[in-house]
Enzyme design. Structure first.
Site, mmCIF file in Angstrom:
data_model
loop_
_atom_site.group_PDB
_atom_site.id
_atom_site.type_symbol
_atom_site.label_atom_id
_atom_site.label_comp_id
_atom_site.label_asym_id
_atom_site.label_seq_id
_atom_site.Cartn_x
_atom_site.Cartn_y
_atom_site.Cartn_z
ATOM 1 N N GLU A 42 32.362 49.457 16.743
ATOM 2 C CA GLU A 42 32.779 50.851 16.701
ATOM 3 C C GLU A 42 32.260 51.582 17.936
ATOM 4 O O GLU A 42 31.116 51.405 18.353
ATOM 5 C CB GLU A 42 32.193 51.473 15.432
ATOM 6 C CG GLU A 42 32.336 52.954 15.300
ATOM 7 C CD GLU A 42 31.579 53.481 14.091
ATOM 8 O OE1 GLU A 42 31.802 54.658 13.742
ATOM 9 O OE2 GLU A 42 30.785 52.715 13.495
ATOM 10 N N ASP A 150 13.552 44.774 17.227
ATOM 11 C CA ASP A 150 13.396 44.923 18.680
ATOM 12 C C ASP A 150 13.639 46.377 19.060
ATOM 13 O O ASP A 150 14.389 46.682 19.973
ATOM 14 C CB ASP A 150 14.383 44.001 19.398
ATOM 15 C CG ASP A 150 14.070 43.858 20.891
ATOM 16 O OD1 ASP A 150 12.936 44.157 21.298
ATOM 17 O OD2 ASP A 150 14.972 43.458 21.648
#
Length: 258
Positions: A42, A150
């Site tokens: 998206e 992360d």
């Protein structure tokens, strides 16, 4: 790699939607018959200033949300497939015990990859001192949370749909093992930010973020002790990726556990 990213985004999206974290929807991923692979996500309109307190509360709610995968719902740590953190393989076998998972498939895996005798000796001393890390988790039960894995300032942004996170190394783990990554040596941090998520080097998350996060998830009694363990994991991974002084920083973090 793209399958791991896609499934990580979907797992975070399922957990983050109720709390206000926007995760880009994965539209498709696959192999190109002409060569190479791809992922289609998206498109989000990102930019502008973020409400960091809102972001902190939203991340905490994501960590508390019910996991998407049935194994994690049943109390196991790991992920449906192996993935990567940076360029390092990340092994994710379903494991019912958090100290065992982190010992064998996170920091122990990184120590073996480093192949350094001083680091290995320090790691063995930590295992002996802490009963295989179990003594570090005697203050309460650890339950699986979906974590980004992360999370640094290059992997989150404001968007027209609220705080947004992307480019993950997702798995189900202890919420304290979430991480932020230092952008440069000596980066300024607001008071209170150094102790959070086990990272004394997590620039980019200010005091407003942590105040929002701790409104939802208070700091556990033994967090300050565990901080060095989680910090050591990322320092050793950085050594395996980049070399240099990260090795000695990782050894120094482990030494704090003795």
């Amino acid at each position: 790699m793209f399958e791991g990213e896609a499934r990580g985004l979907r797992a975070m999206g399922a957990a983050g939607s109720a709390g206000g974290v926007k995760v880009p929807e994965v539209l498709h991923f696959g192999d190109d018959p002409r060569g190479g692979s791809f992922i289609i996500m998206e498109k989000l309109d990102m930019g502008g200033r973020m409400d960091m307190g809102e972001f902190g509360r939203a991340m905490a709610k994501m960590h508390l949300a019910e996991p998407l995968d049935k194994e994690a719902k049943a109390g196991s740590f790991g992920f449906p497939l192996d993935n990567t953190i940076g360029g390092t393989p990340q092994k994710n076998p379903w494991t019912s015990d958090w100290p065992e998972f982190f010992r064998e498939h996170r920091i122990g895996f990184q120590v073996k990859r480093a192949r350094d005798s001083a680091l290995t000796g320090m790691w063995n001393s930590v295992l002996d001192k802490t009963d295989g890390l179990r003594d570090l988790f005697s203050d309460g039960e650890v339950t699986p949370s979906v974590i980004h894995g992360d999370l640094w300032s290059g992997n989150y942004a404001g968007s027209n749909q609220g705080p947004t996170i992307f480019d993950p190394a997702t798995y189900y783990g202890h919420h304290e093992a979430e991480r932020g990554k230092r952008e440069k040596e000596g980066a300024e941090e607001e008071e209170g930010s150094k102790a959070e998520w086990g990272m004394a080097w997590c620039a980019g998350f200010n005091g407003q973020f942590w105040a929002g996060y701790r409104e939802v998830i208070p700091k556990a009694p033994l967090f300050e002790k565990r901080r060095a363990l989680y910090e050591a994991y990322h320092l050793i991974n950085h050594y395996n990726l980049f070399g240099g002084g990260y090795l000695y920083q990782g050894i120094g973090s482990l030494e704090q556990l003795l």
